[in-house]
Every structure is written in C-alpha cells, then in structure tokens.
Design an enzyme around this catalytic site. Sequence first.
Site, mmCIF file in Angstrom:
data_model
loop_
_atom_site.group_PDB
_atom_site.id
_atom_site.type_symbol
_atom_site.label_atom_id
_atom_site.label_comp_id
_atom_site.label_asym_id
_atom_site.label_seq_id
_atom_site.Cartn_x
_atom_site.Cartn_y
_atom_site.Cartn_z
ATOM 1 N N LYS A 299 2.545 11.343 -3.282
ATOM 2 C CA LYS A 299 1.522 10.649 -4.079
ATOM 3 C C LYS A 299 0.634 11.647 -4.821
ATOM 4 O O LYS A 299 0.104 11.342 -5.888
ATOM 5 C CB LYS A 299 0.683 9.769 -3.147
ATOM 6 N N ASP B 239 0.881 -1.170 0.000
ATOM 7 C CA ASP B 239 0.000 0.000 0.000
ATOM 8 C C ASP B 239 0.916 1.217 0.000
ATOM 9 O O ASP B 239 1.567 1.512 0.998
ATOM 10 C CB ASP B 239 -0.891 -0.021 1.255
ATOM 11 N N ASP C 54 -13.027 5.362 2.871
ATOM 12 C CA ASP C 54 -11.592 5.469 3.189
ATOM 13 C C ASP C 54 -11.242 6.898 3.590
ATOM 14 O O ASP C 54 -11.162 7.789 2.744
ATOM 15 C CB ASP C 54 -10.779 5.024 1.954
ATOM 16 N N GLU D 73 -7.388 0.383 -4.424
ATOM 17 C CA GLU D 73 -7.384 0.286 -2.960
ATOM 18 C C GLU D 73 -8.692 -0.276 -2.393
ATOM 19 O O GLU D 73 -8.652 -1.172 -1.535
ATOM 20 C CB GLU D 73 -7.033 1.650 -2.350
HETATM 21 P P1 ADP Z 1 -3.147 7.327 4.058
HETATM 22 O O1 ADP Z 1 -4.052 6.292 3.458
HETATM 23 O O2 ADP Z 1 -3.550 8.732 3.724
HETATM 24 O O3 ADP Z 1 -1.708 7.071 3.780
HETATM 25 P P2 ADP Z 1 -3.689 6.255 6.770
HETATM 26 O O4 ADP Z 1 -4.800 5.348 6.390
HETATM 27 O O5 ADP Z 1 -2.453 5.627 7.300
HETATM 28 O O6 ADP Z 1 -3.314 7.291 5.644
HETATM 29 O O7 ADP Z 1 -4.291 7.273 7.855
HETATM 30 C C1 ADP Z 1 -3.499 8.194 8.506
HETATM 31 C C2 ADP Z 1 -4.378 9.086 9.366
HETATM 32 O O8 ADP Z 1 -5.060 8.313 10.350
HETATM 33 C C3 ADP Z 1 -3.565 10.130 10.113
HETATM 34 O O9 ADP Z 1 -4.217 11.379 10.028
HETATM 35 C C4 ADP Z 1 -3.583 9.589 11.546
HETATM 36 O O10 ADP Z 1 -3.457 10.630 12.504
HETATM 37 C C5 ADP Z 1 -4.972 8.972 11.594
HETATM 38 N N1 ADP Z 1 -5.134 8.001 12.678
HETATM 39 C C6 ADP Z 1 -4.389 6.886 12.909
HETATM 40 N N2 ADP Z 1 -4.829 6.245 14.002
HETATM 41 C C7 ADP Z 1 -5.888 6.963 14.477
HETATM 42 C C8 ADP Z 1 -6.763 6.818 15.614
HETATM 43 N N3 ADP Z 1 -6.650 5.812 16.477
HETATM 44 N N4 ADP Z 1 -7.720 7.758 15.792
HETATM 45 C C9 ADP Z 1 -7.848 8.784 14.948
HETATM 46 N N5 ADP Z 1 -7.049 8.981 13.861
HETATM 47 C C10 ADP Z 1 -6.083 8.083 13.643
HETATM 48 MG MG MG Z 2 -4.671 4.796 2.348
#
Ligand code: ADP
Ligand code: MG
Length: 633
Positions: free
Chosen positions: A72, A10, A195, A173
Amino acid sequence: MSSDRIVGIDLGTTNSLVAFMQGSDPVVIPGDDGLNLVPSVVALDEHDQIIVGNSARKYLIDTPERSVYSVKRLMGRGLEDIQEELKLFPFHLADDLHPGEVLRIKLGQKTFSPPEISAFILRQLKRNAERFFNAQVTKAVITVPAYFNDAQRQATKDAGRIAGLEVLRLVNEPTAASLAYGLDKKQNGIVAVYDLGGGTFDVSILKLHDGIFEVISTNGDTHLGGDDIDNILIHIALDDIRGDMGMDVSRNGEAVARIRKAVIETKIALSSQATAHLDVELPEGRRYQREITQEHFEKLIQPIIDRTVGPCKQALKDAGLKPEQIDEVVLVGGSTRIPRVRALVEDMFKRTPHTGLNPDEVVALGAAVQANILAGGSEATENMLLLDVTPLSLGIEVAGGVTDKIILRNSTIPASATQHYTTQVDGQVNVAIHVLQGERELAKDCRSLARFDLRGVPPMTAGIPRIEVKFLIDANGILHVSAREQRSGKQAEIEVQPSYGLTDEQVESMILDSFDYAEEDFRQRQVIEARNEADTILAALEKGRQSPAWGQLTSPEKKQIAKLENALVQVRGEDDYAAIRKAIDTLNQATTRLAELMMDSAVSTALTGKTMDEADMGEGPTAPHPVAKAEFK
Ligand code: ADP
Ligand code: MG
C-alpha cells in the site's frame, strides 16, 4: 443469493478484510482458515503460483525475494516519492525502472505493479466472499486513507478492476469507521478518528452535518505503528539473549522471525492481562524465556505512543477546534487495543472513545455499510452522500510555468470549478493542458497529474480563443478535466491519469494477465511441458523408425504405433495438457517393445526423457508519449 451483492473492503497496509451487511448489521467474512484478517502479504511459491495472506507469511522469511508486504505504501507513487520507503522496507524493485515509469516489484523472476499486487489481495478477499455466499461477487466499496491523493486513489481503483471488481466507491477510512458506529444517525457533531495500525498512524477530524461526513483535517505519521512496538521488544530479547545467554542471533533470520512472532503474541496478551510470558526456541536447542508485566511494557512503549500526540494537536489546530469541541472519538487499528493507547486518546480528546467494535475490523464494517447504502438497501440512509475534502489544490500550468489553481485544497467533494484561458501565439491550433496538484506557485514544484492536448482549434489571433477548462472531482475523489474552445466548440477531456498511474490499456492487459493468474499460469506451463514431452517422444520415434529395430516389429505393431503417433500430433496442437499426457502415455506403452529392441541406443532414454520450459507471461507496459508545453496567457 443475489449475485449483485456489494461487499465492503478494507485494503490495509498490514491486514485486509472483506465485510457485508447481514440484515441490519455489518459482518466480516472469514477466510477458509477461519480468520477475519487477511495479512496484506503476497508471495510467489516454487511453482510460480501466487500465495496471499497467512500462508504467504512464511515466504517473507524463507524466500524474501519472492514475497512482498506493505505494498500500500507504493500505490500510485513514483520512484522519487518512495526513497524513504526503500530505506525502511525490503521492497525488491525491478532493475530497469526509469523515473516517471509505473513501479514494478520483483517476485522471483516476475515483476508486478503495485496495483497488480494489491489486486492479488483483493482477489483473495473476493474469493473468500464468493465461497461464503456461494455466488459471484463483482462489486465493492474499497476504503483508502483520507490523505490519499488522486494517483493513490486511482491506483486503488485500478487494483479493484484488475481483480475483477467494479469499485463503486472509494471511501475514506475514518469516514467508514464512523459509519460502522452509526454516527451518521447523530446528524451533527465533530468526530475524531484515531487510527494506529501496524505501520501507520492517522488522525482525522470529521464534521457531521445533517448526517453527512466531511473530513476537515487529517494528520499522522506514515512510519509509526504496532511494528515499532514489536521492534522494541525484539531488541530487548536480542539484548537479553546476547547478555544472558552469550548468543548473537541478530543475523539469524529464522531466529529473529521466531522472536518477532513470540513478542507479538506477548504484546497482544498484554492488552488484556497484567503479565505475559515470552518463550522462544532458539538454535542449538537453547530457549529464551522471560516475564513481561503490563507496567514495564507500558513504560517501554510510552515514547512510541507519545509520537501520536503532535499529529493530533496539529489536526485539531488545522480544523480550528479545541479538544473540548470533539463530540465523538473513534478508535481504529489493531494497536488501539492497547489500554495505554486508549487512555492517551481519552486524555487528548477529553472523551471516552467508542470501543464496541473490533478496531481492526471497523473500517471494513463501515465499508459494508456504505456498500449497503449504494445498493439502496437502507431506506434511512438512502439519500446519504458522504462528503470528503480534497487534500491538495488542483489546477493547470499556464504561461511561464506558473500554477493556476482551479479547485482549492480542502474543498468539499464532489466539487467542480471552471476557469477561462486563451492562446498566447497567433494562429495557435493546439493547446497543451498540464494538470497539477499541490500548493506551490510554480508548476515544476507541484505534482504533475496528467497532460492532454486540446487539438484542432481554428487559427485565430492570440487572445481571441476562449478556452474553458472545467475540473470535476467525483465522489471517489477522482478528477475529470475537460477543455473546450467556446468559439469553435472543439473539446477534449480526460479522466485524469495521474503520473505514475496506469493507462487504461495497461489496466486492461493486467486484467487479462491476472485473470485467474495463478491457475492460468499453472495450466499454461502444464501445456508447454506436455508439448515438449510430446516433441521428445515424437523425435525419438522418428529415430526408431530409421533404426534396424523397426524392422523387427510386426506389421500390426507398426500400424498401432502410427495410429497413436497421429493421435498425439493431433492433440499436441490443442490446449489440453491432460489429453496430451494421455496420448504420450499410450504411445509410450505401444513403443515399449521398440524401445527395448533399441536398448543399447541413446533413443530409449530420449523416449522417456523430459524437458522443462517456463511459460512466457505477457509484455511490459508501453511508454507514454510526450506532449507539447502549455501556451496560455
Ligand atoms: P493496518 O490498518 O495497518 O493494516 P491493523 O489495523 O490490522 O493494521 O493493525 C495491525 C497492528 O495491530 C499490528 O501491529 C498488530 O500487532 C496490532 N495488534 C493487533 N491486535 C493487538 C492487540 N490485542 N494488542 C496490541 N496490538 C495489537
Ligand atoms: Mg487500517
């Protein structure tokens, strides 16, 4: 362990992950820091070495001009596509970019294309997997957002190649997330994938028929996610600090970074507890502390999460479905851990969402499932094809600058279609094919994907040649176009190189450049520095020979020096910096007495002097060559 193990990746805007199939379950492979998530951050350290992930994050604050995140957003895009991103994100682009050229991002004195930056992230994931398996990893499935167009998909594939990975498949995705939950086993139904990540929101509606997924609609907001929640909390903290403590730290980068870190911790805590404590150390020994309740937090973020409602409704509408018709709801993205977000999704789709897997891992887990399918590792899913739709129509430019669509938007892929054309001018021998993407009628309003020429058509009266143009979108969503004049059999074809994409040659040279980039760069610099030092000492020795001090050395001393001098000249021409340094050291020792004798001359400093030079890193991309205009009827 088998060396042809295929991993699932991913490649996220905020975080990236690599996973593989362990027995019947996909699992995420941690980095050497023990963490599953690799932040999608790349930095160049003070030795011009590439740093990726958690350890690169501090560079975002300390040396923002040498670091980049959210790359990205730039993948497969041109300067004119990204004006909005440039306003919102601190991207440092190369100064000499021209419209139509591949973007380049500055990290210190060096510049890299977005696929090269992504390749650094992929390389890190590849290394993590190789350490885990203790074997080479060369094949991967990589996920992309369902709405990614041809250029963005190509750029992702290029990134894989640059990183030394054969990209067997690009998977959407939402499809990957559904696979991770094994929804394919349900054979039929409608799946909604919600998402909410760090900076982007995507909603997709998938149709599952006979175990095959089809993306029937997508929507979202490319500037909505956890970052917005962080920013709200940061502003509250800054206001408090200004109001209650009489301090304005809003322009203090380090203080804001500390606040950001603290509010993210608070936000995460509030996903599983009723109150959380915010505690930040500030300059001048001051300290900001406050309690935040879940209730208050939810009130604060409501406007943000409400912004996801519109795109969900639109996606349902485009799919021609009512919420009641959704069978399964899948949550993806770290921000869907927030209970309020879950409640909203449930309310919207009238279904309890799947929450069994970590929402920030589920896409990588699904990529691993797909990788396993491609490896033939799963009998049950062996014949499974994953269907996607092409988000935009594809066609060519015909006479008068008009777009002629060949594959219509929302066609299921893989897809292929053929159309026939002829010439407009008597005796025309070359035909220019201009490949377009988009819904607009005029070629100039569509996105130009590629141009190529069908050459050597025998001269005929206009309207006589019969030119067959065939479009094929493969399972990765990548377009192949061929043109054939049927009377003469003349043929031309291309795998579409989208505008703003990289040519094969560019990708090849980037592969070479990046091949263990950091180590190689470092090694090269070592060699150059050692050579410079060798030159300095050899020149100094030459001076010493001309000086009166030389006459004071014994004959064996002179012989020894000459021998070591020859040895240094010998290794100087080779690429082994350690050998050069060793030869310098021995020659230095042998000439110590000479240097002492010459103490009052400037030469003694030169004998131990050092010079530094920067390594030269390859050449820039070559300019594309122009082609003639289409002359079809
Ligand atoms: P992306 O797909 O954009 O790369 P992710 O799916 O990894 O990102 O999501 C990252 C986001 O999720 C960040 O803003 C992070 O702060 C938030 N996040 C991660 N864990 C939690 C949680 N337990 N509660 C709220 N937000 C969270
Ligand atoms: Mg993502």
